[in-house]
Write an enzyme that holds these catalytic residues in place. Sequence first.
Site, PDB file in Angstrom:
ATOM      1  CB  SER A   1      -0.873  -0.037  -5.565  1.00 40.81           C
ATOM      2  OG  SER A   1      -1.089  -1.454  -5.226  1.00 40.81           O
TER       3      SER A   1
ATOM      4  CE1 TYR B   1      -2.707   2.010  -0.643  1.00 48.21           C
ATOM      5  CE2 TYR B   1      -3.178   0.018  -2.012  1.00 48.21           C
ATOM      6  CZ  TYR B   1      -2.253   0.909  -1.613  1.00 48.21           C
ATOM      7  OH  TYR B   1      -0.948   0.863  -1.959  1.00 48.21           O
TER       8      TYR B   1
END
Length: 327
Positions: A218, A231
């Site tokens: 990401s 995350y």
Amino acid sequence: MTEDQPPRDLNAAGRAGSSGDGNAYGDTYGPADGNTYGNGNGIGNEDKIGTGTGTGTGTGNGNGTGPTGAGSLSGLPDLTGQVVLVTGAAGGIGRGIALRFAAAGAAVVVHHRTGAEAARAVVARIEEDGGSALALRADLAVEEECHRLVADAARWRGRLTALVNNAGVQPTQELAGMSLADWRAVADVNVHSVFACTQAAAEVMRDTGGGSVTHIASIEADRPAPLHAHYCASKAAVVMHARSAALEYGAWGIRVNSVSPGLIGRPGLAEDWPEGVRRWQAAAPAGRLGRPEDVGDACVFLASPMASWITGHDLVVDGGVSARPTW
């Protein structure tokens, strides 16, 4: 999708997709919050992912007859003969990745944990378009199940040439008050499953001439967002794992890379997070949200012979948002 213009025609032989299950990162592990910077889940349909396979013969290329197979007609590299395992492939990004590999001619193993019906729908879609696919279940938070999944995938066709580590979770939570159990729940799926699946796949690939591994990371790996500390840290670990694995597995003929998406659209996202979607579209030089097939195309490229000298690289797929200054 969430942009104003209709989706591009990805493949003349394809058709609009359906039955997306509403999660920007396509995980099958439960209550992820569904987008890079916001937090609404959604159950959606009409992914509008063009697929399709081709069977014709290409035109001459100066050395006789041209290429045959699905890839040459879909505009993708021809991956006929490859067998790829895509984790978390029942919906969202994972579904898009699986469909694009199938469009390129690869046989696809569609992994899921709880989305059995959705996984079967992906397999059916691939088979309807002339491809080959198999759905397999595993809980990737358990190391033994990671190894079993890879073994079963390789046994299906006698080999495994590509692995895409896509499965993941994306909860939102303040760092203050977060328990170690909360932190581990994200790390177990987002990081530890990547380690275990890659290790198992590398053993298989070493014995069959090598292969490629791609981790879905990401842009939050180096651009943190509020409520995403666990995350963001997990995705940073995934990027570094890819580089480390590339260094160590290169001698086995295995390339390892990562793909870092930006905000990927899903049905209902614009309604759940209208202000964020508007900001993203304004910030992205490409002027739109990403689509699952954008990530899928990057993964197909990295698994293809066109990327034979690319390893240890993080390919950012974010419409140019990362090019924006933060000051």
